[in-house]
Design a protein around this motif. Structure first.
Motif, PDB file in Angstrom:
ATOM      1  N   ARG A  50       0.841  -1.188   0.000  1.00 11.32           N
ATOM      2  CA  ARG A  50       0.000   0.000   0.000  1.00 11.32           C
ATOM      3  C   ARG A  50       0.884   1.249   0.000  1.00 11.32           C
ATOM      4  O   ARG A  50       2.061   1.193   0.315  1.00 11.32           O
ATOM      5  CB  ARG A  50      -0.909   0.028   1.227  1.00 11.32           C
ATOM      6  CG  ARG A  50      -0.168   0.201   2.502  1.00 11.32           C
ATOM      7  CD  ARG A  50      -1.134   0.481   3.641  1.00 11.32           C
ATOM      8  NE  ARG A  50      -1.933  -0.677   3.948  1.00 11.32           N
ATOM      9  CZ  ARG A  50      -3.178  -0.837   3.540  1.00 11.32           C
ATOM     10  NH1 ARG A  50      -3.748   0.093   2.790  1.00 11.32           N
ATOM     11  NH2 ARG A  50      -3.869  -1.896   3.851  1.00 11.32           N
ATOM     12  N   THR A  51       0.283   2.351  -0.324  1.00  8.11           N
ATOM     13  CA  THR A  51       1.015   3.616  -0.394  1.00  8.11           C
ATOM     14  C   THR A  51       1.278   4.168   1.000  1.00  8.11           C
ATOM     15  O   THR A  51       0.424   4.090   1.850  1.00  8.11           O
ATOM     16  CB  THR A  51       0.191   4.652  -1.164  1.00  8.11           C
ATOM     17  OG1 THR A  51      -0.111   4.096  -2.432  1.00  8.11           O
ATOM     18  CG2 THR A  51       0.929   5.952  -1.334  1.00  8.11           C
ATOM     19  N   VAL A  52       2.444   4.697   1.207  1.00  6.10           N
ATOM     20  CA  VAL A  52       2.738   5.405   2.451  1.00  6.10           C
ATOM     21  C   VAL A  52       2.870   6.871   2.117  1.00  6.10           C
ATOM     22  O   VAL A  52       3.658   7.248   1.270  1.00  6.10           O
ATOM     23  CB  VAL A  52       4.038   4.887   3.082  1.00  6.10           C
ATOM     24  CG1 VAL A  52       4.365   5.686   4.321  1.00  6.10           C
ATOM     25  CG2 VAL A  52       3.904   3.420   3.411  1.00  6.10           C
ATOM     26  N   LEU A  53       2.088   7.702   2.750  1.00  2.00           N
ATOM     27  CA  LEU A  53       2.082   9.127   2.428  1.00  2.00           C
ATOM     28  C   LEU A  53       3.153   9.835   3.240  1.00  2.00           C
ATOM     29  O   LEU A  53       2.877  10.525   4.204  1.00  2.00           O
ATOM     30  CB  LEU A  53       0.711   9.723   2.728  1.00  2.00           C
ATOM     31  CG  LEU A  53      -0.438   8.970   2.075  1.00  2.00           C
ATOM     32  CD1 LEU A  53      -1.742   9.603   2.483  1.00  2.00           C
ATOM     33  CD2 LEU A  53      -0.284   8.997   0.586  1.00  2.00           C
ATOM     34  N   LYS A  54       4.362   9.621   2.894  1.00  2.00           N
ATOM     35  CA  LYS A  54       5.470  10.193   3.652  1.00  2.00           C
ATOM     36  C   LYS A  54       5.341  11.705   3.737  1.00  2.00           C
ATOM     37  O   LYS A  54       5.608  12.312   4.748  1.00  2.00           O
ATOM     38  CB  LYS A  54       6.772   9.781   2.976  1.00  2.00           C
ATOM     39  CG  LYS A  54       7.994  10.492   3.499  1.00  2.00           C
ATOM     40  CD  LYS A  54       8.481   9.876   4.768  1.00  2.00           C
ATOM     41  CE  LYS A  54       9.772  10.508   5.204  1.00  2.00           C
ATOM     42  NZ  LYS A  54      10.352   9.884   6.350  1.00  2.00           N
ATOM     43  N   ARG A 241       3.368  18.896   5.349  1.00  2.00           N
ATOM     44  CA  ARG A 241       2.955  17.715   4.594  1.00  2.00           C
ATOM     45  C   ARG A 241       3.589  16.433   5.123  1.00  2.00           C
ATOM     46  O   ARG A 241       2.999  15.357   5.023  1.00  2.00           O
ATOM     47  CB  ARG A 241       3.290  17.896   3.109  1.00  2.00           C
ATOM     48  CG  ARG A 241       4.775  17.932   2.799  1.00  2.00           C
ATOM     49  CD  ARG A 241       5.049  18.114   1.324  1.00  2.00           C
ATOM     50  NE  ARG A 241       4.587  19.417   0.871  1.00  2.00           N
ATOM     51  CZ  ARG A 241       4.743  19.853  -0.382  1.00  2.00           C
ATOM     52  NH1 ARG A 241       5.324  19.087  -1.275  1.00  2.00           N
ATOM     53  NH2 ARG A 241       4.321  21.052  -0.716  1.00  2.00           N
ATOM     54  N   GLN A 242       4.798  16.544   5.711  1.00  2.00           N
ATOM     55  CA  GLN A 242       5.459  15.350   6.236  1.00  2.00           C
ATOM     56  C   GLN A 242       4.706  14.749   7.421  1.00  2.00           C
ATOM     57  O   GLN A 242       4.906  13.588   7.768  1.00  2.00           O
ATOM     58  CB  GLN A 242       6.894  15.673   6.669  1.00  2.00           C
ATOM     59  CG  GLN A 242       7.844  15.985   5.531  1.00  2.00           C
ATOM     60  CD  GLN A 242       7.722  17.417   5.046  1.00  2.00           C
ATOM     61  OE1 GLN A 242       6.999  18.229   5.642  1.00  2.00           O
ATOM     62  NE2 GLN A 242       8.433  17.744   3.967  1.00  2.00           N
ATOM     63  N   ARG A 243       3.828  15.546   8.051  1.00  2.07           N
ATOM     64  CA  ARG A 243       3.099  15.069   9.222  1.00  2.07           C
ATOM     65  C   ARG A 243       1.618  14.800   8.928  1.00  2.07           C
ATOM     66  O   ARG A 243       0.859  14.464   9.826  1.00  2.07           O
ATOM     67  CB  ARG A 243       3.215  16.106  10.349  1.00  2.07           C
ATOM     68  CG  ARG A 243       4.616  16.212  10.921  1.00  2.07           C
ATOM     69  CD  ARG A 243       4.754  17.425  11.830  1.00  2.07           C
ATOM     70  NE  ARG A 243       3.796  17.420  12.917  1.00  2.07           N
ATOM     71  CZ  ARG A 243       3.934  16.745  14.047  1.00  2.07           C
ATOM     72  NH1 ARG A 243       5.016  15.992  14.228  1.00  2.07           N
ATOM     73  NH2 ARG A 243       3.017  16.801  14.982  1.00  2.07           N
ATOM     74  N   LEU A 244       1.225  14.921   7.662  1.00  2.00           N
ATOM     75  CA  LEU A 244      -0.181  14.724   7.315  1.00  2.00           C
ATOM     76  C   LEU A 244      -0.607  13.278   7.515  1.00  2.00           C
ATOM     77  O   LEU A 244      -1.697  13.005   8.041  1.00  2.00           O
ATOM     78  CB  LEU A 244      -0.428  15.149   5.855  1.00  2.00           C
ATOM     79  CG  LEU A 244      -1.867  15.062   5.377  1.00  2.00           C
ATOM     80  CD1 LEU A 244      -2.793  15.918   6.234  1.00  2.00           C
ATOM     81  CD2 LEU A 244      -1.967  15.489   3.906  1.00  2.00           C
ATOM     82  N   THR A 276       7.208   4.622   9.788  1.00  2.00           N
ATOM     83  CA  THR A 276       7.686   5.978   9.498  1.00  2.00           C
ATOM     84  C   THR A 276       7.574   6.850  10.737  1.00  2.00           C
ATOM     85  O   THR A 276       8.394   7.758  10.957  1.00  2.00           O
ATOM     86  CB  THR A 276       6.860   6.592   8.354  1.00  2.00           C
ATOM     87  OG1 THR A 276       6.944   5.734   7.212  1.00  2.00           O
ATOM     88  CG2 THR A 276       7.362   7.977   7.993  1.00  2.00           C
ATOM     89  N   TYR A 277       6.550   6.577  11.546  1.00  2.00           N
ATOM     90  CA  TYR A 277       6.322   7.335  12.768  1.00  2.00           C
ATOM     91  C   TYR A 277       6.436   6.402  13.965  1.00  2.00           C
ATOM     92  O   TYR A 277       6.025   5.236  13.913  1.00  2.00           O
ATOM     93  CB  TYR A 277       4.941   7.989  12.744  1.00  2.00           C
ATOM     94  CG  TYR A 277       4.704   8.811  11.499  1.00  2.00           C
ATOM     95  CD1 TYR A 277       5.324  10.042  11.336  1.00  2.00           C
ATOM     96  CD2 TYR A 277       3.891   8.333  10.480  1.00  2.00           C
ATOM     97  CE1 TYR A 277       5.128  10.791  10.184  1.00  2.00           C
ATOM     98  CE2 TYR A 277       3.688   9.074   9.320  1.00  2.00           C
ATOM     99  CZ  TYR A 277       4.308  10.298   9.173  1.00  2.00           C
ATOM    100  OH  TYR A 277       4.125  11.029   8.041  1.00  2.00           O
ATOM    101  N   THR A 278       7.009   6.917  15.040  1.00  6.74           N
ATOM    102  CA  THR A 278       7.216   6.110  16.236  1.00  6.74           C
ATOM    103  C   THR A 278       5.978   6.140  17.123  1.00  6.74           C
ATOM    104  O   THR A 278       5.076   6.970  16.940  1.00  6.74           O
ATOM    105  CB  THR A 278       8.416   6.637  17.029  1.00  6.74           C
ATOM    106  OG1 THR A 278       8.108   7.968  17.504  1.00  6.74           O
ATOM    107  CG2 THR A 278       9.660   6.690  16.154  1.00  6.74           C
ATOM    108  N   SER A 284       1.899  11.599  20.956  1.00  2.00           N
ATOM    109  CA  SER A 284       1.971  13.048  21.063  1.00  2.00           C
ATOM    110  C   SER A 284       0.901  13.709  20.184  1.00  2.00           C
ATOM    111  O   SER A 284       0.225  14.655  20.615  1.00  2.00           O
ATOM    112  CB  SER A 284       3.359  13.537  20.639  1.00  2.00           C
ATOM    113  OG  SER A 284       3.426  14.950  20.637  1.00  2.00           O
ATOM    114  N   MET A 285       0.726  13.204  18.969  1.00  2.00           N
ATOM    115  CA  MET A 285      -0.294  13.747  18.077  1.00  2.00           C
ATOM    116  C   MET A 285      -1.695  13.456  18.614  1.00  2.00           C
ATOM    117  O   MET A 285      -2.608  14.288  18.489  1.00  2.00           O
ATOM    118  CB  MET A 285      -0.133  13.161  16.678  1.00  2.00           C
ATOM    119  CG  MET A 285      -1.174  13.650  15.664  1.00  2.00           C
ATOM    120  SD  MET A 285      -1.152  15.449  15.408  1.00  2.00           S
ATOM    121  CE  MET A 285       0.309  15.626  14.382  1.00  2.00           C
TER     122      MET A 285
END
Length: 432
Positions: A50-54, A241-244, A276-278, A284-285
């Motif tokens: 699947r796509t990863v929206l980096k 965009r890197q955090r979307l 990609t994200y821990t 935190s988000m």
């Protein structure tokens, strides 16, 4: 916050150039950076890429109750009598109990009267006295004569399913119609707040989340609430965009905890982004989103209204038509990826989905009737712009290559309703 004049714009063609087949095995880059595609959870289905929206209170005091009843004319008493009643209640607790019982009874009667009045006012235009007499003659003790005269089917009558809350359904949806006007995302937040993302990036993110919800077999309410949280957060908070994608998976985590009986673990949401994200970043988000919405997660979405509107639509059939339900749900989900549909109320989108679904399945009869108009609270003229915009999505007039929702409803379990298209354009209904 207004956008900078030098805001970077990424067009749909630029995005699609990087995504040969979005959210599928050949995705290459996502909004600025190339990322390999992570597999979904192998235990649910065969491994695929699947796509990863980096880059990418009803706490009503005795005074308030008495005031309401006095205004409604149900208690013929003045202020002096009210004070004397309170004094007597303080002296004898049994009197206080009698007063509370009496207030409850009178308020129930008042609520029933108001409900009948609302039902009549919603459907009856100014009519002559002879019509009023005709309604009165047909009306029986429970007020069903009004609905008979208006040719409105009572979809809450004699429902034995306690989960339908038939006794309170009308009042519940009265409150829901009010609630949908509150806590709405901005319809133009991309122009007012965001500088680093655009509607196409949002579209790609939500299309990917549709696939995630399918892979983890999440209920539709989870997907709708996820999109609602994303839009509410983006309406007031700038994000790079890197955090979307981080925002997307976090909102789905929150929605899963709220809607699912058994929500996927936090680690699962890290896994679907290829780590990609821990875990710490997701947590935190999550804190940011929940604090921003003040933990108000009980918001009406298009799916909330769609259940009731489909039930009203099924009233005209002797046997419930499953294709109607599947098609209405398909059309409603198509709107999730479209930023332009934020300008429409959820109830309006749900009503338009039912309208277009009925027209797609049968062009011999008009898709709207008094029952649907009564329960949706929308007339045909009010649905026009939303129905036409929805038909464009159904026909894919923009040639959108994001196909997660279409593939989902092409499955046999949904009777492949994504393939159904009316031979006649719905425009003909509004040009008469």
């Amino acid at each position: 916050m207004y956008p900078n004049a030098n805001k970077e714009n990424i067009s749909a063609s630029d995005v699609q150039a990087n995504f040969v087949r979005l959210t599928r095995s050949r995705a290459k880059t996502a909004l600025g950076g190339g990322v390999s595609i992570p597999p979904t959870k192998p235990s649910f289905k065969q491994q695929k890429k699947r796509t990863v929206l980096k880059d990418v209170s009803n706490n009503t005091s005795a005074d308030n109750i008495y005031s309401e009843l006095l205004k409604g004319g149900n208690i013929k008493a003045n202020r002096k009598c009210l004070k004397e009643s309170k004094k007597a209640a303080n002296e004898d607790p049994s009197i206080a109990m009698e007063i509370l019982v009496y207030m409850h009874t009178e308020k129930s009667k008042l609520a029933e009267d108001l409900s009948k009045i609302r039902m009549a006012e919603a459907q009856v235009a100014p009519v002559s006295n002879s019509k009023d007499e005709e309604i009165t003659d047909q009306q029986d003790e429970d007020g069903s004569g009004v609905m008979d005269f208006l040719q409105v089917e009572d979809i809450d009558f004699n429902n034995n399913d306690p989960q339908c809350c038939s006794l309170y359904a009308a009042d519940i949806y009265d409150n829901i119609h009010v609630a949908e006007l509150q806590q709405r995302p901005l319809a133009n937040y991309m122009e007012l707040v965001q500088r680093d993302i655009d509607p196409d990036m949002r579209k790609i993110l939500i299309d990917w989340l549709v696939e995630v919800s399918e892979d983890y077999k999440l209920v539709p309410d989870t997907l709708y609430l996820t999109v609602n949280l994303i839009d509410r957060f983006l309406s007031n908070s700038y994000i790079e965009r890197q955090r979307l994608q981080l925002l997307g998976v976090t909102c789905m985590l929150i929605s899963s905890k709220y809607e699912e009986l058994c929500a996927p673990r936090l680690e699962e949401f890290c896994f679907i982004t290829a780590n990609t994200y821990t875990r710490a970043e997701v947590l935190s988000m999550e804190i940011q989103v929940l604090n921003f919405v003040h933990f108000k997660l009980s918001v009406p979405t298009t799916k909330t209204f769609l259940r009731r509107f489909v039930k009203a639509a099924q009233a005209s059939y002797e046997v419930p038509l499953m294709e109607l339900e599947f098609l209405a749900n398909y059309l409603a989900e198509l709107t999730l990826v479209e930023y332009t549909f934020l300008r429409f109320l959820p109830s309006l989108v749900a009503a338009s989905a039912v309208f277009l679904a009925r027209w797609t399945l049968n062009q011999t009869d008009h898709p709207w009737n008094p029952t649907l108009q009564h329960y949706t609270r929308y007339g045909v003229a009010e649905l026009k712009s939303t129905v036409l915009a929805l038909e464009d999505l159904q026909l894919n007039t923009s040639s959108c290559t994001l196909i997660a929702t279409r593939e989902k409803y092409n499955q046999a379990k949904f009777n492949s309703v994504a393939k159904l298209i009316s031979p006649k354009r719905v425009t003909s209904l509004f040009s008469r």
